[in-house]
Design a protein around this motif. Structure first.
Motif, PDB file in Angstrom:
ATOM      1  N   LEU A  93      33.056  55.970  15.553  1.00  0.00           N
ATOM      2  CA  LEU A  93      34.391  55.532  15.177  1.00  0.00           C
ATOM      3  C   LEU A  93      34.502  55.357  13.663  1.00  0.00           C
ATOM      4  CD1 LEU A  93      37.144  54.732  16.386  1.00  0.00           C
ATOM      5  CD2 LEU A  93      36.352  52.363  16.372  1.00  0.00           C
ATOM      6  N   GLN A  94      35.519  55.987  13.088  1.00  0.00           N
ATOM      7  CA  GLN A  94      35.764  55.880  11.654  1.00  0.00           C
ATOM      8  C   GLN A  94      37.032  55.090  11.347  1.00  0.00           C
ATOM      9  OE1 GLN A  94      35.665  59.750   9.775  1.00  0.00           O
ATOM     10  NE2 GLN A  94      34.004  60.406  11.107  1.00  0.00           N
ATOM     11  N   TYR A  95      38.065  55.276  12.177  1.00  0.00           N
ATOM     12  CA  TYR A  95      39.353  54.636  11.917  1.00  0.00           C
ATOM     13  C   TYR A  95      39.932  54.079  13.201  1.00  0.00           C
ATOM     14  CZ  TYR A  95      38.876  57.476   7.744  1.00  0.00           C
ATOM     15  OH  TYR A  95      38.391  58.049   6.605  1.00  0.00           O
ATOM     16  N   ALA A  96      40.414  52.844  13.124  1.00  0.00           N
ATOM     17  CA  ALA A  96      41.120  52.218  14.245  1.00  0.00           C
ATOM     18  C   ALA A  96      42.490  51.797  13.738  1.00  0.00           C
ATOM     19  CB  ALA A  96      40.346  51.011  14.762  1.00  0.00           C
ATOM     20  N   PHE A  97      43.533  52.294  14.392  1.00  0.00           N
ATOM     21  CA  PHE A  97      44.907  51.957  14.034  1.00  0.00           C
ATOM     22  C   PHE A  97      45.423  50.912  15.014  1.00  0.00           C
ATOM     23  CE2 PHE A  97      44.251  56.276  12.496  1.00  0.00           C
ATOM     24  CZ  PHE A  97      44.669  56.151  11.170  1.00  0.00           C
ATOM     25  N   VAL A  98      45.880  49.788  14.485  1.00  0.00           N
ATOM     26  CA  VAL A  98      46.308  48.662  15.320  1.00  0.00           C
ATOM     27  C   VAL A  98      47.810  48.430  15.141  1.00  0.00           C
ATOM     28  CG1 VAL A  98      45.946  46.230  15.864  1.00  0.00           C
ATOM     29  CG2 VAL A  98      44.025  47.622  15.043  1.00  0.00           C
ATOM     30  N   PRO A  99      48.615  48.788  16.155  1.00  0.00           N
ATOM     31  CA  PRO A  99      50.056  48.535  16.072  1.00  0.00           C
ATOM     32  C   PRO A  99      50.355  47.097  16.487  1.00  0.00           C
ATOM     33  CG  PRO A  99      49.558  49.654  18.115  1.00  0.00           C
ATOM     34  CD  PRO A  99      48.248  49.488  17.376  1.00  0.00           C
ATOM     35  N   VAL A 100      50.530  46.222  15.509  1.00  0.00           N
ATOM     36  CA  VAL A 100      50.688  44.800  15.820  1.00  0.00           C
ATOM     37  C   VAL A 100      51.526  44.114  14.747  1.00  0.00           C
ATOM     38  CG1 VAL A 100      48.596  44.026  14.610  1.00  0.00           C
ATOM     39  CG2 VAL A 100      49.428  42.747  16.592  1.00  0.00           C
ATOM     40  N   ASP A 101      52.205  43.074  15.156  1.00  0.00           N
ATOM     41  CA  ASP A 101      52.890  42.161  14.242  1.00  0.00           C
ATOM     42  C   ASP A 101      52.473  40.758  14.679  1.00  0.00           C
ATOM     43  OD1 ASP A 101      54.642  40.401  12.952  1.00  0.00           O
ATOM     44  OD2 ASP A 101      56.273  41.858  12.956  1.00  0.00           O
ATOM     45  N   ALA A 102      51.438  40.226  14.049  1.00  0.00           N
ATOM     46  CA  ALA A 102      50.860  38.950  14.460  1.00  0.00           C
ATOM     47  C   ALA A 102      51.856  37.796  14.327  1.00  0.00           C
ATOM     48  CB  ALA A 102      49.596  38.651  13.652  1.00  0.00           C
ATOM     49  N   VAL A 103      52.709  37.843  13.320  1.00  0.00           N
ATOM     50  CA  VAL A 103      53.698  36.777  13.134  1.00  0.00           C
ATOM     51  C   VAL A 103      54.676  36.772  14.315  1.00  0.00           C
ATOM     52  CG1 VAL A 103      55.604  35.985  11.675  1.00  0.00           C
ATOM     53  CG2 VAL A 103      53.465  36.768  10.627  1.00  0.00           C
ATOM     54  N   ASP A 136      50.734  45.499  10.433  1.00  0.00           N
ATOM     55  CA  ASP A 136      51.322  44.320   9.803  1.00  0.00           C
ATOM     56  C   ASP A 136      50.599  43.898   8.518  1.00  0.00           C
ATOM     57  OD1 ASP A 136      49.002  43.342  10.982  1.00  0.00           O
ATOM     58  OD2 ASP A 136      49.955  41.588  11.868  1.00  0.00           O
ATOM     59  N   GLU A 137      49.693  44.732   8.039  1.00  0.00           N
ATOM     60  CA  GLU A 137      48.973  44.441   6.798  1.00  0.00           C
ATOM     61  C   GLU A 137      48.782  45.736   6.019  1.00  0.00           C
ATOM     62  OE1 GLU A 137      46.019  40.955   8.573  1.00  0.00           O
ATOM     63  OE2 GLU A 137      45.164  42.861   7.950  1.00  0.00           O
ATOM     64  N   ILE A 138      48.738  45.615   4.706  1.00  0.00           N
ATOM     65  CA  ILE A 138      48.386  46.780   3.892  1.00  0.00           C
ATOM     66  C   ILE A 138      46.882  46.723   3.662  1.00  0.00           C
ATOM     67  CG2 ILE A 138      48.622  47.925   1.664  1.00  0.00           C
ATOM     68  CD1 ILE A 138      51.516  47.032   1.610  1.00  0.00           C
ATOM     69  N   TRP A 139      46.213  47.763   4.087  1.00  0.00           N
ATOM     70  CA  TRP A 139      44.755  47.836   3.997  1.00  0.00           C
ATOM     71  C   TRP A 139      44.327  47.835   2.536  1.00  0.00           C
ATOM     72  CZ3 TRP A 139      41.123  51.904   2.803  1.00  0.00           C
ATOM     73  CH2 TRP A 139      39.825  51.647   3.262  1.00  0.00           C
ATOM     74  N   SER A 140      43.278  47.088   2.223  1.00  0.00           N
ATOM     75  CA  SER A 140      42.832  46.959   0.835  1.00  0.00           C
ATOM     76  C   SER A 140      41.437  47.525   0.608  1.00  0.00           C
ATOM     77  CB  SER A 140      42.870  45.487   0.412  1.00  0.00           C
ATOM     78  OG  SER A 140      42.003  44.735   1.243  1.00  0.00           O
ATOM     79  N   GLY A 141      40.972  48.352   1.535  1.00  0.00           N
ATOM     80  CA  GLY A 141      39.644  48.938   1.396  1.00  0.00           C
ATOM     81  C   GLY A 141      39.603  50.012   0.324  1.00  0.00           C
ATOM     82  N   PRO A 150      47.433  54.000   1.741  1.00  0.00           N
ATOM     83  CA  PRO A 150      48.360  53.078   2.406  1.00  0.00           C
ATOM     84  C   PRO A 150      49.695  52.990   1.685  1.00  0.00           C
ATOM     85  CG  PRO A 150      46.807  51.846   1.070  1.00  0.00           C
ATOM     86  CD  PRO A 150      46.450  53.310   0.915  1.00  0.00           C
ATOM     87  N   SER A 151      50.733  52.673   2.445  1.00  0.00           N
ATOM     88  CA  SER A 151      52.027  52.338   1.873  1.00  0.00           C
ATOM     89  C   SER A 151      52.610  51.208   2.718  1.00  0.00           C
ATOM     90  CB  SER A 151      52.960  53.547   1.871  1.00  0.00           C
ATOM     91  OG  SER A 151      53.412  53.824   3.177  1.00  0.00           O
ATOM     92  N   LYS A 152      53.803  50.743   2.373  1.00  0.00           N
ATOM     93  CA  LYS A 152      54.406  49.665   3.151  1.00  0.00           C
ATOM     94  C   LYS A 152      54.769  50.111   4.564  1.00  0.00           C
ATOM     95  CE  LYS A 152      56.919  46.403   1.359  1.00  0.00           C
ATOM     96  NZ  LYS A 152      58.000  45.653   0.735  1.00  0.00           N
ATOM     97  N   LEU A 153      54.992  51.398   4.764  1.00  0.00           N
ATOM     98  CA  LEU A 153      55.482  51.878   6.055  1.00  0.00           C
ATOM     99  C   LEU A 153      54.464  52.684   6.859  1.00  0.00           C
ATOM    100  CD1 LEU A 153      59.043  53.014   4.984  1.00  0.00           C
ATOM    101  CD2 LEU A 153      58.382  50.891   6.112  1.00  0.00           C
ATOM    102  N   ALA A 154      53.411  53.173   6.233  1.00  0.00           N
ATOM    103  CA  ALA A 154      52.508  54.067   6.963  1.00  0.00           C
ATOM    104  C   ALA A 154      51.160  54.172   6.260  1.00  0.00           C
ATOM    105  CB  ALA A 154      53.139  55.457   7.067  1.00  0.00           C
ATOM    106  N   TYR A 155      50.243  54.814   6.951  1.00  0.00           N
ATOM    107  CA  TYR A 155      48.959  55.177   6.369  1.00  0.00           C
ATOM    108  C   TYR A 155      48.812  56.682   6.464  1.00  0.00           C
ATOM    109  CZ  TYR A 155      47.461  50.324   6.817  1.00  0.00           C
ATOM    110  OH  TYR A 155      47.355  48.968   6.703  1.00  0.00           O
ATOM    111  N   GLU A 156      48.327  57.273   5.391  1.00  0.00           N
ATOM    112  CA  GLU A 156      47.950  58.679   5.437  1.00  0.00           C
ATOM    113  C   GLU A 156      46.437  58.710   5.414  1.00  0.00           C
ATOM    114  OE1 GLU A 156      48.073  62.582   2.600  1.00  0.00           O
ATOM    115  OE2 GLU A 156      49.852  61.298   2.641  1.00  0.00           O
ATOM    116  N   VAL A 157      45.843  59.389   6.398  1.00  0.00           N
ATOM    117  CA  VAL A 157      44.394  59.465   6.498  1.00  0.00           C
ATOM    118  C   VAL A 157      44.003  60.938   6.569  1.00  0.00           C
ATOM    119  CG1 VAL A 157      42.342  58.859   7.819  1.00  0.00           C
ATOM    120  CG2 VAL A 157      44.258  57.257   7.680  1.00  0.00           C
ATOM    121  N   LEU A 158      43.180  61.362   5.658  1.00  0.00           N
ATOM    122  CA  LEU A 158      42.702  62.742   5.651  1.00  0.00           C
ATOM    123  C   LEU A 158      41.356  62.788   6.359  1.00  0.00           C
ATOM    124  CD1 LEU A 158      43.560  63.653   1.955  1.00  0.00           C
ATOM    125  CD2 LEU A 158      44.866  64.199   4.013  1.00  0.00           C
TER     126      LEU A 158
END
Length: 128
Positions: A63-73, A107-112, A119-127
């Motif tokens: 596993l390299q990437y896990a996408f979590v569709p969540v809004d914890a608030v 619900d978070e912008i990844w900081s890795g 990353p952007s506010k609306l999506a992630y682009e992963v190559l």
């Protein structure tokens, strides 16, 4: 392999463990496919019931990437408390995606620092 589990829950995962296909002279099983997962769209908002531990996330050795569709608030506001997202599942995903720990939450912008992720506010682009 890309695994998009949608709203699959424990019963779905248990049914996948029984699947078998014969391809030529080779048998491929549901657990084989789970083990080959490199991108996992986590099911059911990463809830307690979303992913099997031993027969699911812990089997995803590549596993390299896990996408979590969540809004914890929002989940907390609805009274879903600590079950969405389920902290133990998030920790298991971080372990399985190590060393980068590429668990990307909606619900978070990844900081890795993975250069394959934009990353952007609306999506992630992963190559890949």
């Amino acid at each position: 392999m890309l695994l998009f589990a949608a709203d699959a829950q424990v019963g779905n995962w248990l049914s996948w463990l029984k699947l078998r296909w014969t391809i030529g002279d080779r048998v491929v099983t549901g657990p084989d496919l789970i083990a080959r997962t490199i991108v996992y769209k986590v099911g059911h908002h990463a809830s307690l019931n979303a992913t099997l531990r031993a027969e699911g996330v812990e089997r995803m050795n590549d596993l390299q990437y896990a996408f979590v569709p969540v809004d914890a608030v929002e989940a907390k506001a609805k009274g879903w408390g600590g079950n969405i997202p389920f902290a133990a599942l998030l920790e298991a995903l971080k372990r399985q995606t190590a060393p980068a720990g590429a668990v990307l939450r909606s619900d978070e912008i990844w900081s890795g620092t993975d250069p394959a992720i934009t990353p952007s506010k609306l999506a992630y682009e992963v190559l890949l």
